[in-house]
Write a protein that holds these residues in place. Structure first.
Motif, PDB file in Angstrom:
ATOM      1  N   PHE A  32       0.833  -1.215   0.000  1.00 23.52           N
ATOM      2  CA  PHE A  32       0.000   0.000   0.000  1.00 23.52           C
ATOM      3  C   PHE A  32       0.862   1.257   0.000  1.00 23.52           C
ATOM      4  CE2 PHE A  32      -2.453   3.290   2.272  1.00 23.52           C
ATOM      5  CZ  PHE A  32      -3.563   3.376   1.457  1.00 23.52           C
ATOM      6  N   ASN A  43      -7.362  -1.911   3.661  1.00 23.34           N
ATOM      7  CA  ASN A  43      -7.681  -0.695   2.917  1.00 23.34           C
ATOM      8  C   ASN A  43      -8.489  -1.080   1.696  1.00 23.34           C
ATOM      9  OD1 ASN A  43      -4.606   0.185   4.010  1.00 23.34           O
ATOM     10  ND2 ASN A  43      -6.187   1.743   4.179  1.00 23.34           N
ATOM     11  N   PHE A  87      -6.816  -4.087  -0.238  1.00 22.16           N
ATOM     12  CA  PHE A  87      -5.481  -4.435   0.240  1.00 22.16           C
ATOM     13  C   PHE A  87      -5.646  -5.346   1.461  1.00 22.16           C
ATOM     14  CE2 PHE A  87      -4.447  -0.755  -2.280  1.00 22.16           C
ATOM     15  CZ  PHE A  87      -3.141  -0.972  -2.718  1.00 22.16           C
TER      16      PHE A  87
END
Length: 378
Positions: A196, A226, A247
């Protein structure tokens, strides 16, 4: 959907046990049933009259539950078992070496027992056609060249070294990646959460962060996710804007981009394993989702067997209602909620046609009712 403890062993054993096949027909259509985002088929094993439920997962190896292996007296060696014959509808497949170490409690929320996974370590024997309109999978021995419809894409792929899953080339915002074709996970794109930080705000057209887990793989160490909208994803000749991407903390040896069912189900898919080619044929009238219409809630089964909040998207209706990770869910739309009907709530959470959900919640000794109205989270 793999146990990381067996991944190293799989690297050395998958190729050794892919041969020795027994086929009755050149091609056979096998009906499948969707349970949530999962394709499931029924099959008998060896001489047993019992039909067992298998998930078809191109992103996994092939597994049978340890309980079934013991019940049927399958020959076992360490973490592996041998199925002499798997009887699918109209088709027998022989000499299947599979693993017994998968934790099938992962599927408890489906309300239907799952006994095995048919993964790419078995599918690799065939040309596999997945027809979502007809809800059928065709396994074919054909090895000749494929006809590509005019509106389709023909993609070359490699096989993953651990589970033989197809890996195709695709692009995120102009950057090239290999992506695993994974029918076992729901999201259009999943990326390893440790990557990320490699992206900047210019790569996304929106970012969410969770409290708790919205999606989990075995043995997670990072206990949040995420969700972003990638500005552009290109697969074959098609470029898609604002693609939803999760994610997550993936098992180390399978930590790579995954392409899942929200994207794959827009196509009729032909995976020609013997020739390392895949054809994507667009289904009529479908568009890729570009927003998350949701209350922002993930639920699961606790160790005690109750239904609990496992995660919330920050700023979502669920978060704003005051729900907390670990809160118990007692009822859903006035119906008591249990593991065997949890899938009804999970369907409601994902179904864009359902706009609100009423829950009875227990936080410690306090009980209350909340009505959650879905909203676009981006």
């Amino acid at each position: 959907m793999k146990k990381s403890m067996i991944l190293m062993l799989m690297v050395f054993t998958v190729q050794s046990f892919s041969g020795g096949i027994c086929r009755k027909v050149a091609a056979e259509e096998i009906p499948f049933r969707m349970l949530g985002h999962l394709m499931t088929v029924t099959a008998a094993i060896n001489d047993s009259p019992t039909e067992f439920n298998f998930v078809v997962d191109t992103g996994g190896a092939t597994f049978v539950s340890k309980a079934v292996a013991d019940e049927l007296g399958l020959k076992q060696m360490g973490p592996q078992a041998k199925i002499n014959t798997l009887h699918l509808q109209g088709m027998d497949i022989g000499n299947i070496f599979c693993f017994t170490t998968f934790d099938f409690s992962h599927f408890n929320s489906l309300g239907t027992p799952i006994h095995g996974i048919i993964g790419s370590t078995l599918l690799e024997r065939y040309r596999v056609t997945i027809d979502f309109d007809g809800q059928k999978i065709t396994l074919s021995d054909e090895t000749g060249s494929m006809d590509k419809p005019e509106n389709a894409a023909l993609l070359q792929f490699e096989n993953h070294k651990v589970n033989n899953a197809p890996l195709i080339d695709f692009e995120i915002n102009g950057r090239s990646f290999k992506g695993m074709v994974d029918t076992g996970q729901p999201h259009s794109v999943v990326l390893p959460i440790e990557t990320f930080k490699e992206y900047g705000v210019e790569d996304f057209s929106g970012v969410l962060e969770s409290r708790g887990l919205m999606e989990k793989w075995p043995n997670p160490k990072i206990l949040f996710n995420n969700m972003v909208r990638l500005k552009t994803v290109r697969v074959g000749p098609w470029a898609y804007p604002d693609v939803l991407c999760l994610f997550g903390d993936l098992p180390p040896m399978l930590s790579m981009p995954l392409i899942g069912m929200d994207f794959l189900s827009m196509f009729k898919i032909i995976i020609d394993f013997p020739n390392d080619k895949m054809v994507l044929i667009p289904r009529s009238g479908l568009r890729l989702k570009t927003n998350l219409f949701s209350v922002g809630l993930n639920v699961g089964i606790s160790r005690e067997g109750g239904i609990v909040v496992e995660g919330l998207w920050k700023g979502s209706p669920a978060d704003k209602s005051g729900l907390e990770v670990g809160d118990k869910i007692l009822s859903f739309n006035d119906l008591p909620i249990r593991p065997d009907n949890l899938i009804d709530l999970q369907y409601a959470l994902r179904d864009d046609r359902i706009e609100d959900i009423e829950l009875e919640i227990a936080s410690g000794d306090t009980k209350r009712r909340v009505v959650l109205e879905k909203a676009n989270l981006f």
